[in-house]
Scaffold this motif. Structure first.
Motif, PDB file in Angstrom:
ATOM      1  N   VAL A  47      90.516  34.637  39.267  1.00 36.37           N
ATOM      2  CA  VAL A  47      90.184  35.667  40.127  1.00 36.37           C
ATOM      3  C   VAL A  47      89.789  36.861  39.094  1.00 36.37           C
ATOM      4  O   VAL A  47      90.365  37.225  38.444  1.00 36.37           O
ATOM      5  N   ALA A  48      88.260  36.939  39.099  1.00 39.02           N
ATOM      6  CA  ALA A  48      87.739  37.995  38.387  1.00 39.02           C
ATOM      7  C   ALA A  48      87.495  39.343  39.392  1.00 39.02           C
ATOM      8  O   ALA A  48      86.641  39.215  40.525  1.00 39.02           O
ATOM      9  N   ILE A  49      88.033  40.344  38.684  1.00 38.20           N
ATOM     10  CA  ILE A  49      88.049  41.670  39.554  1.00 38.20           C
ATOM     11  C   ILE A  49      87.394  42.761  38.495  1.00 38.20           C
ATOM     12  O   ILE A  49      87.903  43.224  37.573  1.00 38.20           O
ATOM     13  N   ASP A  50      86.057  43.032  38.704  1.00 36.19           N
ATOM     14  CA  ASP A  50      85.465  44.093  37.874  1.00 36.19           C
ATOM     15  C   ASP A  50      85.218  45.306  38.675  1.00 36.19           C
ATOM     16  O   ASP A  50      84.982  45.507  39.849  1.00 36.19           O
ATOM     17  N   GLY A  51      84.794  46.407  37.957  1.00 29.70           N
ATOM     18  CA  GLY A  51      84.446  47.637  38.686  1.00 29.70           C
ATOM     19  C   GLY A  51      84.483  48.765  37.780  1.00 29.70           C
ATOM     20  O   GLY A  51      85.253  48.500  36.456  1.00 29.70           O
TER      21      GLY A  51
ATOM     22  N   LYS B 157      91.103  48.875  40.715  1.00 30.99           N
ATOM     23  CA  LYS B 157      90.935  47.558  40.238  1.00 30.99           C
ATOM     24  C   LYS B 157      92.455  47.367  39.773  1.00 30.99           C
ATOM     25  O   LYS B 157      92.976  46.184  40.259  1.00 30.99           O
ATOM     26  N   GLY B 158      93.139  48.187  39.040  1.00 29.47           N
ATOM     27  CA  GLY B 158      94.404  47.796  38.537  1.00 29.47           C
ATOM     28  C   GLY B 158      95.475  47.574  39.661  1.00 29.47           C
ATOM     29  O   GLY B 158      96.133  46.434  39.628  1.00 29.47           O
ATOM     30  N   THR B 159      95.554  48.587  40.656  1.00 29.44           N
ATOM     31  CA  THR B 159      96.330  48.292  41.910  1.00 29.44           C
ATOM     32  C   THR B 159      95.955  46.858  42.514  1.00 29.44           C
ATOM     33  O   THR B 159      97.320  46.083  42.738  1.00 29.44           O
ATOM     34  N   ILE B 160      94.912  46.737  42.972  1.00 33.24           N
ATOM     35  CA  ILE B 160      94.351  45.523  43.557  1.00 33.24           C
ATOM     36  C   ILE B 160      94.604  44.303  42.636  1.00 33.24           C
ATOM     37  O   ILE B 160      95.400  43.205  43.474  1.00 33.24           O
ATOM     38  N   SER B 161      94.484  44.291  41.627  1.00 36.95           N
ATOM     39  CA  SER B 161      94.397  43.055  40.685  1.00 36.95           C
ATOM     40  C   SER B 161      96.215  42.746  40.796  1.00 36.95           C
ATOM     41  O   SER B 161      96.251  41.592  40.851  1.00 36.95           O
TER      42      SER B 161
ATOM     43  N   ALA C 119      94.880  32.771  37.140  1.00 39.83           N
ATOM     44  CA  ALA C 119      94.949  34.127  36.829  1.00 39.83           C
ATOM     45  C   ALA C 119      94.142  34.971  37.282  1.00 39.83           C
ATOM     46  O   ALA C 119      93.202  34.623  37.662  1.00 39.83           O
ATOM     47  N   VAL C 120      94.446  36.278  37.140  1.00 42.35           N
ATOM     48  CA  VAL C 120      93.521  37.524  37.681  1.00 42.35           C
ATOM     49  C   VAL C 120      93.397  38.172  36.480  1.00 42.35           C
ATOM     50  O   VAL C 120      94.025  38.473  35.682  1.00 42.35           O
ATOM     51  N   LEU C 121      91.988  38.433  36.213  1.00 43.10           N
ATOM     52  CA  LEU C 121      91.554  39.398  35.082  1.00 43.10           C
ATOM     53  C   LEU C 121      90.825  40.458  35.855  1.00 43.10           C
ATOM     54  O   LEU C 121      90.038  40.203  36.481  1.00 43.10           O
ATOM     55  N   ASP C 122      91.064  41.842  35.509  1.00 48.53           N
ATOM     56  CA  ASP C 122      90.219  42.996  35.854  1.00 48.53           C
ATOM     57  C   ASP C 122      89.740  43.648  34.499  1.00 48.53           C
ATOM     58  O   ASP C 122      90.277  43.536  33.451  1.00 48.53           O
ATOM     59  N   GLY C 123      88.401  44.024  34.766  1.00 50.47           N
ATOM     60  CA  GLY C 123      87.872  44.675  33.649  1.00 50.47           C
ATOM     61  C   GLY C 123      86.446  45.044  34.202  1.00 50.47           C
ATOM     62  O   GLY C 123      86.199  45.775  35.089  1.00 50.47           O
ATOM     63  N   ARG C 124      85.351  44.822  33.342  1.00 51.37           N
ATOM     64  CA  ARG C 124      84.188  45.023  33.617  1.00 51.37           C
ATOM     65  C   ARG C 124      83.132  43.933  33.724  1.00 51.37           C
ATOM     66  O   ARG C 124      81.944  44.057  34.272  1.00 51.37           O
TER      67      ARG C 124
END
Ligand code: DC
Length: 205
Positions: A7-11, A17-21, A105-110
């Motif tokens: 799961v890629a979470i960007d923004g 993002k952090g809470t959602i991830s 895995a879930v990764l959050d970033g840009r």
């Protein structure tokens, strides 16, 4: 072995993002990596006088435990070192391996959905207006004991947006196949529910 599920979470900064991830990772039993911490850890070492590329190449787990990682100065430093292609290159393999680990895995970033893991099974782009993000970041910084003002935080958020969006290497932008969630008028529960619904639909495929 289970097939990888990423799961890629960007923004942009402070969009949620952090809470959602964290919530998505907990809901689906996936590992979570906040990739911003890697850039923040390099930023801390740059502020201590080190060459950012060297710092990125020699990052150790202990660097991710620095108590300064969440400060506003370190956020700006992170955004500055993140412009340097050699810094990004040094952090690439670790992030890619994490993204494809067994169990998912879930990764959050840009740049997770665009550069780190373009093959991610689910991609989200989490955003909100700069004013809403600055208000949230202000509350978070005050909670952590950093005294600051709304206008300062808004200027910081906009400066970081500008640097993250306009850099040549891996700029912040939604992947073509990302689902955008605008959290400006959503509370945390609603934003998390929206994200879980997107990921659940992708997992069912
Ligand atoms: O998500 P964050 O606010 O902790 O990120 C800090 C900075 O790190 C951000 O302004 C830009 C950089 N960053 C990046 O360039 N790529 C990522 N995948 C994550 C963060």
């Amino acid at each position: 072995m289970t097939a990888p599920f990423t799961v890629a979470i960007d923004g942009p900064a402070a969009a949620g993002k952090g809470t959602i991830s964290k919530a998505v990772a907990a809901h689906f039993g996936l590992a979570h990596l906040d990739t911003g911490l890697l850039y923040r850890a390099v930023g801390v070492r740059m502020l201590l006088g080190e060459d950012p590329t060297k710092a990125a190449q020699t990052l150790v787990a202990q660097d991710l435990e620095s108590p300064d990682l969440r400060s506003a100065d370190v956020a700006q430093a992170a955004s500055k070192v993140a412009v340097i292609p050699d810094v990004r290159a040094a952090l690439l393999d670790f992030q890619r391996a994490f993204a494809r680990r067994a169990g998912g895995a879930v990764l959050d970033g840009r740049d997770i959905g665009t550069v780190i893991c373009p093959q991610a099974e689910a991609k989200l782009f989490v955003t909100a207006s700069p004013e809403v993000r600055a208000q949230r970041r202000l509350a978070e910084l005050r909670d952590r004991g950093f005294e600051t003002e709304f206008d300062t935080v808004l200027a910081d958020v906009k400066a970081r947006d500008d640097r993250d969006t306009n850099r040549a290497d891996a700029p912040l932008r939604p992947a073509d196949d990302a689902v955008t969630i605008d959290t400006s008028s959503l509370d945390i529960d609603a934003a998390v529910a929206a994200a879980i619904a997107v990921v659940a639909a992708r997992r069912a495929l």
